[in-house]
Design a protein around this motif. Structure first.
Motif, short mmCIF file in Angstrom:
data_model
loop_
_atom_site.label_atom_id
_atom_site.label_comp_id
_atom_site.label_asym_id
_atom_site.label_seq_id
_atom_site.Cartn_x
_atom_site.Cartn_y
_atom_site.Cartn_z
N ARG A 142 4.91 9.62 -9.05
CA ARG A 142 5.44 8.42 -9.66
C ARG A 142 4.45 7.59 -10.28
N ASP A 143 3.43 7.33 -9.73
CA ASP A 143 2.60 6.19 -10.41
C ASP A 143 1.08 6.39 -9.97
N ARG A 144 0.23 5.79 -10.24
CA ARG A 144 -1.36 6.18 -10.29
C ARG A 144 -1.75 5.60 -8.74
N LEU A 145 -0.52 5.08 -7.95
CA LEU A 145 -0.96 4.50 -6.71
C LEU A 145 -0.55 6.03 -5.85
N ARG A 201 -3.74 -3.68 -6.56
CA ARG A 201 -2.87 -3.01 -5.47
C ARG A 201 -3.44 -1.55 -5.08
N LEU A 202 -4.26 -1.31 -6.04
CA LEU A 202 -4.78 0.20 -5.84
C LEU A 202 -5.93 0.09 -4.68
N GLY A 258 3.44 1.43 -1.72
CA GLY A 258 3.80 1.79 -3.20
C GLY A 258 5.21 1.07 -3.46
N THR A 286 -3.32 8.21 -6.24
CA THR A 286 -4.64 7.85 -5.40
C THR A 286 -4.42 8.15 -4.22
N ARG A 287 -3.24 8.25 -3.68
CA ARG A 287 -2.82 8.61 -2.27
C ARG A 287 -3.07 10.32 -1.97
N ALA A 343 -7.95 7.72 -9.72
CA ALA A 343 -7.52 7.05 -8.42
C ALA A 343 -8.68 6.46 -7.78
N ALA A 401 1.02 -1.10 0.10
CA ALA A 401 0.09 -0.06 -0.05
C ALA A 401 0.98 1.16 0.01
N GLU A 442 -0.96 6.04 6.36
CA GLU A 442 -1.42 7.26 6.10
C GLU A 442 -1.52 7.63 4.62
N PRO A 443 -2.42 8.32 4.27
CA PRO A 443 -2.54 8.72 2.83
C PRO A 443 -1.22 9.74 2.53
N ILE A 494 -5.59 2.39 3.78
CA ILE A 494 -5.99 3.82 4.50
C ILE A 494 -7.13 3.76 5.51
N THR A 504 -4.42 -0.27 -1.42
CA THR A 504 -3.96 0.88 -0.74
C THR A 504 -5.25 1.68 -0.11
N ARG A 505 -6.34 1.69 -0.97
CA ARG A 505 -7.54 2.31 -0.08
C ARG A 505 -8.04 1.59 1.08
#
Lengths: 221, 221
Positions: free
Chosen positions: B204-207, A206-207, A173, B210-211, B171, A171, A220-221, A214, A210-211
């Motif tokens: 860097r990337d879409r991750l 993985r996106l 990255g 998203t954050r 995101a 998460a 943390e974001p 969080i 990540t959410r």
DNA sequence: CGAAATATGGGTGTCGGCACGGATGGACAG
DNA sequence: CTGTCCATCCGTGCCGACACCCATATTTCG
């Protein structure tokens, strides 16, 4: 319809937006059988209030500082088993819905609903009837009922320590190779853990991982 | 203090959450010099209402479907130059603050403020006085004033409306193709916008995208 | 009007994510 | 002790993300 209660239901209202609290309080207090006796601006405060006050129902916003509504709900269900819990949220989201139910909520209401619906949801929660918010995706409800009926436990298998470790790093990255180097394991193992996580949590990539991390406060974001 | 108006100020209230609208309306209508004459559940509806109705002040939520409060504010400032605009939002966020000012808003109020502050913000907006929301990070205000004083452009190159649209969808986990289908443009164009976003925001990337989107409140976890 | 920004479209190539197979050893419970 | 779960590892293949190059139509603005 509703029999005038000898004693109106005592409600704890938790939302980090003062304006929202104010509005909801105005709506609920105008009902003879409902009265807001306490407010909280975050989850921790809500739990503290519920410890010291005699309340029948907690109306909790999901996104709050310090402790989320979901965390607060779990805590409240633990320390005050008789307490009814109604989640009040802006998220029309399946994941949240299930998590709320698992956290012990008896109702789930969107902020986009009309004030009458909120009142009815409170009354339903007080009668310990499940209240499906108006506009709920039928698939949402059906999926839940199906799972409940088939006896399938919702949190099937909790994630392991190692998986949580991987989850955090993913998460944040990091790539599989980076994580592998960090934990001194093969990148393929990282991918295997990640795949298990996706499967266990019912997520896609993985996106979403990540959410999720969080949301549950892992990172943390 | 306030002179009783011969005619209370006519207010348009736009927020996608019915409950919030209801609460805010209760608060504002209880003031003798303020009256909510119209409600809208999204930005496009707000613009339509403002076209056909005689209103003095628009209170706009930022995150709304169809057209955001910021987009609606720009539109309203264009078609109704005399109209006062007050942004009402949950986002204590620098980017939004500046964009709101540039979009023509004369005030920026957080949903976490007390109802008295909202009323005062409305009155200040009606007098065309800038209203800095209580609890505003002093750094926020200071930064803005500093930049305005030194004549420097505010944020170097702000992300465009289209880019913000892409940012949101990226995101949220949609692929380039999905977004392309949704916006009826080529997936390559989506990738181009995404690349520009990465470059502008230094990510860097879409991750990380998203954050970022979660951090600034563009999307929810 | 001309310059800049914006939105649009394309091609090519590398790399990592992810799904789908498979396997092994160790820990712990029934 | 046998089965289940966990952690570890491997190969193959597809696809999307991302970097880099390119171009053009429209809008905006000095």
């Amino acid at each position: 319809m509703t029999r005038p209660a000898a004693r109106p239901a005592r409600i704890l209202l938790a939302d980090d937006h003062t304006l929202v609290r104010r509005g909801v309080r105005l709506i609920l207090d105008s009902e003879p059988d409902l009265t807001v006796v306490a407010e909280a601006a975050d989850g921790a405060e809500a739990v503290a209030q519920a410890r010291s006050l005699d309340i029948d129902l907690a109306v909790l916003d999901i996104s709050m500082p310090r402790r989320t509504g979901l965390q607060a709900a779990r805590e409240l269900a633990r320390i005050r088993p008789g307490l009814r819990i109604l989640m009040l949220t802006m998220y029309d989201n399946e994941q949240y819905f299930f998590e709320a139910l698992r956290a012990g909520a008896s109702g789930y209401v969107l902020k986009s609903v009309a004030d009458r619906d909120l009142v009815e949801a409170c009354r339903a929660a007080l009668r310990d009837e499940p209240f499906i918010y108006p506009g709920a995706e039928t698939t949402l409800v059906r999926t839940y009922l199906d799972r409940a009926r088939s006896g399938g436990p919702l949190p099937d298998r909790p994630i392991t320590e190692r998986e949580e470790e991987i989850l955090k790093l993913v998460a944040e990255g990091h790539s599989s190779k980076e994580i592998g180097d960090l934990l001194v394991i093969s990148p393929k193992t990282v991918e295997r853990h990640r795949a298990n996580l996706l499967q266990k949590l019912g997520l896609r990539d993985r996106l979403e991982l990540t959410r999720y991390a969080i949301r549950v406060g892992l990172i943390e974001p």
